[in-house]
Design a protein around this motif. Sequence first.
Motif, PDB file in Angstrom:
ATOM      1  N   VAL A  78       1.109  -1.386  -0.179  1.00 53.41           N
ATOM      2  CA  VAL A  78      -0.118  -0.213   0.174  1.00 53.41           C
ATOM      3  C   VAL A  78       0.523   1.082   0.209  1.00 53.41           C
ATOM      4  O   VAL A  78       1.893   0.857   1.217  1.00 53.41           O
ATOM      5  N   HIS A  79       0.687   2.164  -1.380  1.00 52.16           N
ATOM      6  CA  HIS A  79       1.934   3.538  -1.195  1.00 52.16           C
ATOM      7  C   HIS A  79       0.592   4.534  -1.193  1.00 52.16           C
ATOM      8  O   HIS A  79       0.018   4.598  -1.863  1.00 52.16           O
ATOM      9  N   GLU A  80       1.044   5.468   0.285  1.00 55.99           N
ATOM     10  CA  GLU A  80      -0.562   6.754   0.069  1.00 55.99           C
ATOM     11  C   GLU A  80       0.398   7.274   0.691  1.00 55.99           C
ATOM     12  O   GLU A  80       1.585   8.168  -0.098  1.00 55.99           O
ATOM     13  N   ARG A  81      -0.203   8.626   0.783  1.00 57.94           N
ATOM     14  CA  ARG A  81       0.018  10.423   0.865  1.00 57.94           C
ATOM     15  C   ARG A  81       0.437  10.950  -0.905  1.00 57.94           C
ATOM     16  O   ARG A  81       1.503  11.197  -0.958  1.00 57.94           O
ATOM     17  N   ILE A  82      -0.097   9.498  -1.964  1.00 60.94           N
ATOM     18  CA  ILE A  82       0.288  10.375  -3.380  1.00 60.94           C
ATOM     19  C   ILE A  82       0.355  11.187  -3.690  1.00 60.94           C
ATOM     20  O   ILE A  82      -0.878  11.934  -3.430  1.00 60.94           O
ATOM     21  N   ARG A  83       0.906  12.816  -4.555  1.00 59.88           N
ATOM     22  CA  ARG A  83       0.710  13.918  -4.330  1.00 59.88           C
ATOM     23  C   ARG A  83      -0.569  13.912  -5.768  1.00 59.88           C
ATOM     24  O   ARG A  83      -1.566  14.974  -5.845  1.00 59.88           O
ATOM     25  N   ASP A  84      -0.773  12.925  -6.717  1.00 57.51           N
ATOM     26  CA  ASP A  84      -1.796  13.487  -8.313  1.00 57.51           C
ATOM     27  C   ASP A  84      -1.698  11.899  -9.128  1.00 57.51           C
ATOM     28  O   ASP A  84      -1.174  10.716  -8.272  1.00 57.51           O
ATOM     29  N   ALA A  85      -2.287  12.177  -9.307  1.00 56.37           N
ATOM     30  CA  ALA A  85      -2.679  11.155 -10.531  1.00 56.37           C
ATOM     31  C   ALA A  85      -1.944  10.251 -11.073  1.00 56.37           C
ATOM     32  O   ALA A  85      -1.222   9.507 -11.517  1.00 56.37           O
ATOM     33  N   ALA A  86      -1.233  12.006 -11.989  1.00 54.70           N
ATOM     34  CA  ALA A  86       0.450  11.075 -12.725  1.00 54.70           C
ATOM     35  C   ALA A  86       1.269  10.190 -11.516  1.00 54.70           C
ATOM     36  O   ALA A  86       1.921   9.181 -12.157  1.00 54.70           O
ATOM     37  N   MET A  87       1.630  11.003 -10.650  1.00 56.91           N
ATOM     38  CA  MET A  87       2.447  10.211  -9.911  1.00 56.91           C
ATOM     39  C   MET A  87       2.075   8.823  -9.437  1.00 56.91           C
ATOM     40  O   MET A  87       2.698   8.153  -9.387  1.00 56.91           O
ATOM     41  N   ARG A  88       0.856   9.098  -8.946  1.00 58.78           N
ATOM     42  CA  ARG A  88       0.316   7.126  -9.153  1.00 58.78           C
ATOM     43  C   ARG A  88       0.469   6.053  -9.786  1.00 58.78           C
ATOM     44  O   ARG A  88       0.670   5.282  -9.381  1.00 58.78           O
ATOM     45  N   ALA A  89       0.112   6.960 -11.530  1.00 60.29           N
ATOM     46  CA  ALA A  89       0.155   6.255 -12.249  1.00 60.29           C
ATOM     47  C   ALA A  89       1.837   5.504 -12.209  1.00 60.29           C
ATOM     48  O   ALA A  89       1.625   4.262 -12.644  1.00 60.29           O
ATOM     49  N   ARG A  90       2.666   6.662 -11.955  1.00 57.22           N
ATOM     50  CA  ARG A  90       4.391   5.986 -12.091  1.00 57.22           C
ATOM     51  C   ARG A  90       4.503   5.248 -11.480  1.00 57.22           C
ATOM     52  O   ARG A  90       5.221   3.860 -11.485  1.00 57.22           O
ATOM     53  N   HIS A  91       4.081   5.197  -9.944  1.00 57.56           N
ATOM     54  CA  HIS A  91       4.577   4.301  -9.255  1.00 57.56           C
ATOM     55  C   HIS A  91       3.727   2.576  -8.868  1.00 57.56           C
ATOM     56  O   HIS A  91       4.419   2.107  -8.706  1.00 57.56           O
ATOM     57  N   GLU A  92       2.556   2.760  -9.529  1.00 51.00           N
ATOM     58  CA  GLU A  92       1.618   1.758  -9.766  1.00 51.00           C
ATOM     59  C   GLU A  92       2.644   0.800 -10.924  1.00 51.00           C
ATOM     60  O   GLU A  92       2.684  -0.677 -10.610  1.00 51.00           O
ATOM     61  N   GLN A  93       2.887   1.547 -12.247  1.00 50.37           N
ATOM     62  CA  GLN A  93       3.837   0.817 -12.804  1.00 50.37           C
ATOM     63  C   GLN A  93       5.045   0.355 -12.313  1.00 50.37           C
ATOM     64  O   GLN A  93       5.479  -1.054 -12.427  1.00 50.37           O
TER      65      GLN A  93
END
Length: 122
Positions: A78-93
């Motif tokens: 679980v990766h939390e406190r991600i600042r925006d959707a673009a960064m969330r997508a990079r983390h998911e990848q």
Amino acid sequence: MTGVQTCALPIYLRVGGAYRIANRLPDGTLLWIFGEFEVVDPPFRLVYTWRIDPSEPGSERVSVQFEPRGDATEVIVVHERIRDAAMRARHEQGWVGCLDNLANYQSPGAPNSGGTIGPPAT
């Protein structure tokens, strides 16, 4: 080169201990990730802060849970406190690639279901 290669990782695995990981991206860029361990509960759980840019305020948080499943282990990230959707997508990848590589390392030739990153379950 394909994928991300981890090329340095000084880690002090204890509560309050720091880590610093260098990832070499496919284009050759070196990306440093650093933070501190908040929870170290072997062999069940790790929680740590995650920062890429030291000038950014605050830290993201990563929780990794290891759940026994018969003769296997489920790894829940679980990766939390991600600042925006673009960064969330990079983390998911990144996490999907990391977990796929771990599964392939542990079980060569075994099928892998991948994964997703989202908000923690409530």
